[in-house]
Design a protein around this motif. Structure first.
Motif, mmCIF file in Angstrom:
data_model
loop_
_atom_site.group_PDB
_atom_site.id
_atom_site.type_symbol
_atom_site.label_atom_id
_atom_site.label_comp_id
_atom_site.label_asym_id
_atom_site.label_seq_id
_atom_site.Cartn_x
_atom_site.Cartn_y
_atom_site.Cartn_z
ATOM 1 N N GLY A 95 0.778 -1.219 0.000
ATOM 2 C CA GLY A 95 0.000 0.000 0.000
ATOM 3 C C GLY A 95 0.812 1.271 0.000
ATOM 4 N N ARG A 96 2.091 1.161 -0.192
ATOM 5 C CA ARG A 96 2.957 2.340 -0.151
ATOM 6 C C ARG A 96 3.682 2.493 -1.484
ATOM 7 N NH1 ARG A 96 8.291 3.148 1.500
ATOM 8 N NH2 ARG A 96 8.435 0.905 1.902
ATOM 9 N N LEU A 97 3.738 3.726 -1.986
ATOM 10 C CA LEU A 97 4.428 4.016 -3.238
ATOM 11 C C LEU A 97 5.929 3.924 -3.027
ATOM 12 C CD1 LEU A 97 4.222 5.001 -6.211
ATOM 13 C CD2 LEU A 97 4.391 7.334 -5.327
ATOM 14 N N VAL A 98 6.593 2.995 -3.712
ATOM 15 C CA VAL A 98 8.030 2.801 -3.556
ATOM 16 C C VAL A 98 8.806 3.203 -4.796
ATOM 17 C CG1 VAL A 98 7.726 0.967 -1.867
ATOM 18 C CG2 VAL A 98 7.864 0.385 -4.289
ATOM 19 N N GLY A 99 8.104 3.504 -5.895
ATOM 20 C CA GLY A 99 8.809 3.889 -7.102
ATOM 21 C C GLY A 99 7.857 3.972 -8.284
ATOM 22 N N VAL A 100 8.429 4.220 -9.454
ATOM 23 C CA VAL A 100 7.648 4.287 -10.691
ATOM 24 C C VAL A 100 8.382 3.495 -11.761
ATOM 25 C CG1 VAL A 100 6.602 6.524 -10.156
ATOM 26 C CG2 VAL A 100 8.778 6.448 -11.381
ATOM 27 N N ARG A 101 7.632 2.954 -12.658
ATOM 28 C CA ARG A 101 8.184 2.308 -13.847
ATOM 29 C C ARG A 101 7.498 2.889 -15.065
ATOM 30 N NH1 ARG A 101 5.427 -2.276 -11.730
ATOM 31 N NH2 ARG A 101 7.436 -3.099 -11.042
ATOM 32 N N GLY A 102 8.211 2.918 -16.177
ATOM 33 C CA GLY A 102 7.620 3.531 -17.361
ATOM 34 C C GLY A 102 8.403 3.230 -18.606
ATOM 35 N N ILE A 103 7.997 3.903 -19.679
ATOM 36 C CA ILE A 103 8.592 3.716 -20.996
ATOM 37 C C ILE A 103 8.824 5.079 -21.622
ATOM 38 C CG2 ILE A 103 6.316 3.512 -22.091
ATOM 39 C CD1 ILE A 103 7.568 1.483 -23.995
ATOM 40 N N LEU A 104 9.886 5.178 -22.402
ATOM 41 C CA LEU A 104 10.235 6.427 -23.095
ATOM 42 C C LEU A 104 10.057 6.234 -24.593
ATOM 43 C CD1 LEU A 104 13.568 7.454 -21.301
ATOM 44 C CD2 LEU A 104 11.274 8.246 -20.778
ATOM 45 N N LEU A 105 9.543 7.260 -25.230
ATOM 46 C CA LEU A 105 9.440 7.267 -26.693
ATOM 47 C C LEU A 105 10.269 8.421 -27.223
ATOM 48 C CD1 LEU A 105 5.625 6.592 -27.279
ATOM 49 C CD2 LEU A 105 7.521 4.983 -27.367
ATOM 50 N N ASP A 106 11.215 8.107 -28.100
ATOM 51 C CA ASP A 106 12.044 9.137 -28.716
ATOM 52 C C ASP A 106 11.187 9.839 -29.774
ATOM 53 O OD1 ASP A 106 13.872 10.740 -29.938
ATOM 54 O OD2 ASP A 106 15.394 9.185 -30.213
ATOM 55 N N ILE A 107 10.877 11.121 -29.566
ATOM 56 C CA ILE A 107 9.980 11.867 -30.465
ATOM 57 C C ILE A 107 10.766 12.857 -31.311
ATOM 58 C CG2 ILE A 107 8.003 11.567 -28.947
ATOM 59 C CD1 ILE A 107 8.475 14.368 -27.871
ATOM 60 N N THR A 108 12.044 12.545 -31.547
ATOM 61 C CA THR A 108 12.850 13.437 -32.384
ATOM 62 C C THR A 108 12.265 13.530 -33.786
ATOM 63 O OG1 THR A 108 14.814 12.863 -31.103
ATOM 64 C CG2 THR A 108 15.158 13.881 -33.253
ATOM 65 N N ASP A 109 11.958 12.384 -34.421
ATOM 66 C CA ASP A 109 11.391 12.379 -35.786
ATOM 67 C C ASP A 109 10.029 13.040 -35.798
ATOM 68 O OD1 ASP A 109 13.638 11.070 -36.640
ATOM 69 O OD2 ASP A 109 12.738 9.073 -36.499
#
Length: 815
Positions: A614-628
């Motif tokens: 029940g406690r927030l210990v971190g985050v996970r995610g994904i990155l998208l390179d939006i240079t193009d």
């Protein structure tokens, strides 16, 4: 009449020997007779020497009486000589007894009744004198009496304390062989410095009165032994004057030591924490020490003389009071635990030790009881036993094998039920290597010591390791550490926990994690996990590649802010802070991130929370390179801007073309009024040519307004190239050099765009040669199948080249 004079003479001799006290008829013993009247309750030794018929005179009297070390203080009290009423205990070599001051009166009587030499015709001594025999010398009798005394007697000089006379007893007291050795020595030499000052002060007291009080001094014998002396100083007669004094010296060392010993025993009895109670054989209390007062709440004055059962109610488990009493009387002693009741009703648990006292005839005369309050001890032991039982119950209820092994002998000191079942044998008391293991287990490191070898040191830990049972295949978590065992022994605590199921789950989780990691590494987008402190805990292969980091650098600790562009760091920190407060962190946003080399690129971040308990210990995610995407958006924006500009250019081109039509019409009309050879006609021709080129410019604007699509047609490029180059070089110091093939092929192209390209290239060449020069303009036919470096391998093309001899473009401007 003769008898009367003998009584009177005896009384005078006694008074001369004993002296007269300043009090009311109180005799003290200032001289050689004092120890006759002073029985000692501590260390007197009765004179048991027999009186032989050969001993005569006063010598016979003194030989028969006790001149021992009697120092009974009560015999000095007022009236004791006259009444003989004071009694005291004395201790001799034969045991215990009683003495009274009747001996004092008896001494006086014997001295008075003894046949002194007085003119009595019926006295045989007087008859002997009448017949010519020498009368008995009283001084000789005196010397005999002094010589036979056990007390030391000395005559000393008042100025120097030199001894002029000493009896043998004094020599024996001071460790001298004979009394002659004492003559000429100072009595002060046997005393210490402070003691000398005290005895000199006592001597000064005899100047104002006949005697000084008895005092005890610390002295040193000739052998160096420390002794205590009781010294009495007096003047025997006025004839002595102030030049001499009589000293009566008693060795009170044994009495002093007995007194100190008794005082020590009294303090011990007083200060001991055990209640000590003495009774007679009928259990009436005779003695009740201070500890008994504290323990039971009764004062000694309240209980002495009363029966014990009236003061301390007693009960013994499994025994009646009558049985207990009979056992004490029959066996003479008893010891055990009993329950006593205090005065205020509080029950005590007592360690009760009872012994019977016997007299010299082995007859029981009393009972002494030593009672120790063990209430708290019993309570603590009961609690300890209960705690031990609880601990044993807990250990036997564990699903873990627990053993304690002696670190020196490897003997199993303890093994819980699980360990017994684990090994299938009784283990306690046996060396580890003797515990059978056939078919049950083979767990290395747990209770599997081998017999010790010479010089081998025991590893005391602590250690923790995992082992697999080679027989059953089960996995165990083993903990080993050294502990202090009972009775000063050092043990090795070993705990083995079956982790087979946990190991299987860990292996499954590890396999799943490996699969998920491999899947994450296959993703082209960067995947990451970040702890709430900003540490990047996971990054897939694409993330590491995108940012230029290695797995080692990630494991070494990589912080989130290190990969965020400086302009966005504050925004990210605020987002992480709000997430720790609200326990929420979801959604997506765009920001610029930094590679390891410092270069930036834009990304879109999509994150979700990592929640544990029940406690927030971190985050996970994904990155998208939006240079193009950013580039495409910029290009689309430019296209939109160009479309707007094309619409504007189309309108301008139409308007401009209409104006050119008017201008060109007027020029043509003007040429009709001028002769061809006139200058005006030539100027109007140049204006017409410029208008035609302006018309081409309007045509270009229209082409731009339509999106730049070329308007192709079959064109001969030779004239077009020469016209465009000449127009670009006109009015300057750069001249063209033509290298154009005469059989140049016709092409399908937009002549205006080709004209624009040639014109721009030639103008660049012109600007590269500010000092003038030649520009080579070349055009040749090319077959793609024979010309290397072309993207197309088939078809016919025209190769156009513009070459200048200028300074060129600087290297830093190439890119």
């Amino acid at each position: 009449m003769g008898r009367f004079w003998r009584l009177w003479a005896g009384a005078m001799v006694c008074l001369a020997l004993l002296g007269w006290h300043d009090g009311l008829g109180h005799f003290e013993l200032p001289s050689i007779g004092n120890r006759i009247l002073n029985p000692c309750p501590q260390d007197s030794v009765p004179n048991e020497r027999a009186v032989t018929p050969e001993q005569t005179g006063v010598q016979k009297v003194f030989k028969g009486l006790d001149f021992g070390s009697c120092r009974h203080d009560e015999c000095w009290s007022s009236g004791s000589l006259l009444f003989g009423a004071v009694t005291g205990d004395w201790h001799g070599s034969s045991g215990q007894g009683r003495c009274t001051c009747v001996s004092c009166i008896l001494s006086l009587f014997l001295l008075a009744m003894w046949p002194w030499r007085i003119n009595d015709k019926n006295d045989p001594y007087t008859a002997r004198t009448s017949s010519g025999t020498e009368p008995l010398d009283p001084n000789a009798l005196y010397r005999v009496a002094v010589g036979e005394m056990r007390e030391g007697v000395a005559v000393v000089d008042t100025r120097t304390f030199h001894i002029e006379f000493a009896n043998p007893a004094l020599a024996d007291i001071l460790g001298m062989a004979t009394s002659d050795e004492l003559r000429g020595l100072s009595f002060l030499d046997f005393l210490s410095g402070p003691e000398r000052e005290r005895i000199v002060a006592s001597l000064h007291q005899t100047r104002s009165r006949k005697k000084a009080p008895r005092r005890v001094y610390t002295a040193c014998k000739k052998t160096g032994e420390l002794i205590w002396l009781e010294v009495f100083i007096c003047r025997e007669s006025k004839a002595d004057g102030d030049s001499r004094r009589w000293l009566l010296v008693s060795d009170v060392t044994s009495c002093k030591r007995s007194q100190e010993h008794n005082q020590y025993q009294a303090r011990l009895l007083r200060d001991v924490d055990d209640a000590i109670i003495a009774t007679d054989m009928d259990f009436h209390i005779l003695s009740w020490n201070e500890a008994a007062e504290r323990m039971y709440g009764w004062a000694a004055s309240e209980v002495v003389g009363r029966e014990v059962k009236d003061i301390v109610p007693v009960s013994v488990d499994g025994m009646t009071r009558g049985e207990l009493r009979g056992k004490i009387l029959d066996q003479g002693k008893w010891r055990g635990q009993a329950h006593h009741m205090t005065r205020n009703g509080r029950e005590l648990t007592v360690d009760w030790s009872i012994s019977t006292l016997f007299d010299a005839a082995d007859k029981p005369v009393g009972i002494v009881a030593i009672n120790r309050d063990i209430t708290e001890h019993v309570r603590a032991k009961r609690e300890l036993d209960e705690a031990h039982q609880r601990l044993l119950t807990i250990l036997n209820g564990l699903d873990e094998a627990v053993c304690v092994v002696d670190i020196e002998t490897h003997q199993v000191l303890f093994a819980n039920r699980y360990a017994q079942e684990f090994f299938g044998a009784e283990m306690t008391g046996r060396p580890c290597w003797e515990v059978p293991r056939e078919g049950c287990c083979e767990l290395e490191g747990f209770c599997s010591h081998h017999p010790p070898k010479d010089g081998e040191a025991e590893d005391t830990g602590p250690h923790r390791f995992e082992r697999q049972d080679s027989v059953r295949g089960e996995w165990w978590d083993v903990q080993v550490r050294t502990i202090d065992w009972m009775n000063g022994r050092v043990g090795r605590l070993e705990i083995a926990t079956n982790i087979t199921q946990r190991k299987a789950m860990e292996m499954e989780l590890h396999a799943r994690g490996q699969r998920y990691r491999e899947l994450a590494d296959l993703l082209p987008q960067p995947v990451f996990e970040i702890a709430m402190d900003g540490t990047i805990s996971f990054a897939n292969r694409s993330a590491l590649s995108s940012f230029g980091y290695t797995e080692g650098e990630l494991a070494g600790g990589l912080h989130l802010l290190e990969v965020i562009a400086p302009k966005d760091r504050e925004r990210v920190e605020e987002a992480m802070r709000m997430a720790s407060v609200t326990n929420q962190f979801e959604g997506g946003f765009e920001l610029d991130v930094a590679r390891k080399d410092g270069s930036l690129f834009p990304v879109a971040v999509y994150v979700n929370r990592i929640v544990q308990d029940g406690r927030l210990v971190g985050v996970r995610g994904i990155l998208l390179d939006i240079t193009d995407r950013k580039r495409t958006e910029a290009e689309l924006l430019n296209m939109q801007r160009l479309e707007s500009l094309a619409i504007l250019a189309g309108g301008i081109a139409h308007d401009f073309n209409n104006l050119l039509m008017v201008i060109m019409g007027n020029i043509s009309m003007a040429q009709m009024y001028a002769q061809p050879d006139e200058a005006v006609h030539r100027l109007l021709g140049d204006a017409e040519n410029a208008s035609i080129r302006a018309k081409d410019l309007a045509y270009k604007l229209l082409t731009f307004s339509k999106g730049g699509a070329p308007i192709k047609k079959v064109t001969a490029l030779q004239g077009l190239i020469q016209d465009a180059a000449s127009f670009a070089l006109s009015g300057g110091n750069v001249k063209p050099r033509w290298d154009i093939a005469e059989d140049l092929w016709l092409t399908d192209c937009d002549p205006l765009q080709i004209h624009q390209v040639v014109s721009n290239l030639v103008m660049n060449a012109r600007e590269a040669m500010p000092d003038g020069g030649l520009v080579r303009v070349a055009a040749h036919n090319v077959d793609a199948a024979r010309e290397p470096g072309l993207s197309s391998k088939t078809g016919r093309y025209i190769k156009l080249g513009i070459t200048d001899h200028g300074v060129g473009i600087a290297q830093e401007h190439i890119h």
